[in-house]
Design a protein around this motif. Sequence first.
Motif, PDB file in Angstrom:
ATOM      1  N   MET A  86      29.231  22.312  55.726  1.00  0.00           N
ATOM      2  CA  MET A  86      28.044  22.971  56.202  1.00  0.00           C
ATOM      3  C   MET A  86      26.977  22.950  55.102  1.00  0.00           C
ATOM      4  O   MET A  86      27.237  23.301  53.968  1.00  0.00           O
ATOM      5  CB  MET A  86      28.389  24.415  56.594  1.00  0.00           C
ATOM      6  N   ALA A  87      25.792  22.526  55.472  1.00  0.00           N
ATOM      7  CA  ALA A  87      24.690  22.459  54.520  1.00  0.00           C
ATOM      8  C   ALA A  87      24.125  23.846  54.268  1.00  0.00           C
ATOM      9  O   ALA A  87      24.060  24.682  55.159  1.00  0.00           O
ATOM     10  CB  ALA A  87      23.598  21.550  55.058  1.00  0.00           C
ATOM     11  N   ILE A  88      23.711  24.075  53.060  1.00  0.00           N
ATOM     12  CA  ILE A  88      23.100  25.345  52.695  1.00  0.00           C
ATOM     13  C   ILE A  88      21.594  25.215  52.897  1.00  0.00           C
ATOM     14  O   ILE A  88      20.960  24.260  52.457  1.00  0.00           O
ATOM     15  CB  ILE A  88      23.427  25.706  51.231  1.00  0.00           C
ATOM     16  N   SER A  89      21.017  26.189  53.567  1.00  0.00           N
ATOM     17  CA  SER A  89      19.590  26.179  53.876  1.00  0.00           C
ATOM     18  C   SER A  89      18.749  26.370  52.622  1.00  0.00           C
ATOM     19  O   SER A  89      19.093  27.151  51.737  1.00  0.00           O
ATOM     20  CB  SER A  89      19.276  27.294  54.867  1.00  0.00           C
ATOM     21  N   THR A  90      17.632  25.658  52.576  1.00  0.00           N
ATOM     22  CA  THR A  90      16.671  25.837  51.482  1.00  0.00           C
ATOM     23  C   THR A  90      15.399  26.529  51.975  1.00  0.00           C
ATOM     24  O   THR A  90      14.405  26.583  51.254  1.00  0.00           O
ATOM     25  CB  THR A  90      16.304  24.482  50.842  1.00  0.00           C
ATOM     26  N   ARG A  91      15.429  27.066  53.185  1.00  0.00           N
ATOM     27  CA  ARG A  91      14.237  27.719  53.755  1.00  0.00           C
ATOM     28  C   ARG A  91      13.686  28.805  52.833  1.00  0.00           C
ATOM     29  O   ARG A  91      12.475  28.924  52.662  1.00  0.00           O
ATOM     30  CB  ARG A  91      14.563  28.340  55.115  1.00  0.00           C
ATOM     31  N   TYR A  92      14.578  29.576  52.245  1.00  0.00           N
ATOM     32  CA  TYR A  92      14.129  30.687  51.399  1.00  0.00           C
ATOM     33  C   TYR A  92      13.427  30.177  50.149  1.00  0.00           C
ATOM     34  O   TYR A  92      12.311  30.606  49.839  1.00  0.00           O
ATOM     35  CB  TYR A  92      15.334  31.568  51.052  1.00  0.00           C
ATOM     36  N   SER A  93      14.055  29.256  49.431  1.00  0.00           N
ATOM     37  CA  SER A  93      13.401  28.742  48.224  1.00  0.00           C
ATOM     38  C   SER A  93      12.129  27.978  48.588  1.00  0.00           C
ATOM     39  O   SER A  93      11.137  28.038  47.859  1.00  0.00           O
ATOM     40  CB  SER A  93      14.351  27.880  47.391  1.00  0.00           C
ATOM     41  N   ASP A  94      12.139  27.290  49.726  1.00  0.00           N
ATOM     42  CA  ASP A  94      10.927  26.590  50.172  1.00  0.00           C
ATOM     43  C   ASP A  94       9.816  27.587  50.497  1.00  0.00           C
ATOM     44  O   ASP A  94       8.639  27.333  50.212  1.00  0.00           O
ATOM     45  CB  ASP A  94      11.224  25.710  51.382  1.00  0.00           C
ATOM     46  N   ALA A  95      10.171  28.726  51.070  1.00  0.00           N
ATOM     47  CA  ALA A  95       9.166  29.746  51.393  1.00  0.00           C
ATOM     48  C   ALA A  95       8.522  30.306  50.121  1.00  0.00           C
ATOM     49  O   ALA A  95       7.302  30.489  50.062  1.00  0.00           O
ATOM     50  CB  ALA A  95       9.800  30.870  52.209  1.00  0.00           C
ATOM     51  N   ILE A  96       9.339  30.553  49.103  1.00  0.00           N
ATOM     52  CA  ILE A  96       8.797  31.034  47.821  1.00  0.00           C
ATOM     53  C   ILE A  96       7.891  29.964  47.224  1.00  0.00           C
ATOM     54  O   ILE A  96       6.791  30.256  46.739  1.00  0.00           O
ATOM     55  CB  ILE A  96       9.927  31.404  46.846  1.00  0.00           C
ATOM     56  N   HIS A  97       8.335  28.718  47.278  1.00  0.00           N
ATOM     57  CA  HIS A  97       7.560  27.580  46.782  1.00  0.00           C
ATOM     58  C   HIS A  97       6.206  27.533  47.485  1.00  0.00           C
ATOM     59  O   HIS A  97       5.153  27.423  46.839  1.00  0.00           O
ATOM     60  CB  HIS A  97       8.369  26.304  47.054  1.00  0.00           C
ATOM     61  N   ILE A  98       6.220  27.623  48.806  1.00  0.00           N
ATOM     62  CA  ILE A  98       4.986  27.552  49.591  1.00  0.00           C
ATOM     63  C   ILE A  98       4.036  28.688  49.213  1.00  0.00           C
ATOM     64  O   ILE A  98       2.836  28.470  49.019  1.00  0.00           O
ATOM     65  CB  ILE A  98       5.317  27.579  51.099  1.00  0.00           C
TER      66      ILE A  98
END
Length: 145
Positions: free
Chosen positions: A1-13
Motif C-alpha cells: 500500500m502506497a503512503i499518501s503525500t497529500r499532507y506534505s504536498d498541502a504544506i508545500h503548496i
Amino acid sequence: MAISTRYSDAIHIMAFIYIYQNTKLSSENIAKSVMTSPVVVRRIMSALQKAALIKTTHGSPNPVLAKDAANITLLDIYLAVENDKPLFTVDHKTNPQCIVGSQIQGILTQHYHEVQSAALGRLERITLQDIIDEIITNYKSGKDD
C-alpha cells in the motif's frame, strides 16, 4: 500500500503560495514545484479552501492564505487534507484462537491512539510560519535538506 503525500504536498503548496505571493500562482506553476499534476494541486487546494486556509478566485491564478501563516498550524493543514485519518491502522483479520491474534488488536489500538494524540498535539504547536522561516533560512544558507 502506497503512503499518501497529500499532507506534505498541502504544506508545500501553502508555503509556495506565501513565498511566491507576488507571482502568477497557477496550479501549473505550483505543480512544477511539487512535481505533481495540476489536477492534484487543484484537489488539494480545494480541500484547503473548504477548510478556510486559503482563498481562491475561480479563473484567477492568485490564491492567498486566508489568515496569517503564524495562525495556521500543521494540524490545521493535516485536518484539511486528511480529515483526521488515523496515522496507523490495526489489522482486524487476526486469529481469535491465537494468544497474539486475540490480544494484539486492542493493545495496538491503545498504543496507536496514544502516539496519534502525541503527534497531533505536536503538529498543533508548529505553524506554517515556522516552516516558511526554516525554508527561507535553509535556502539562504545553501542547505539542501
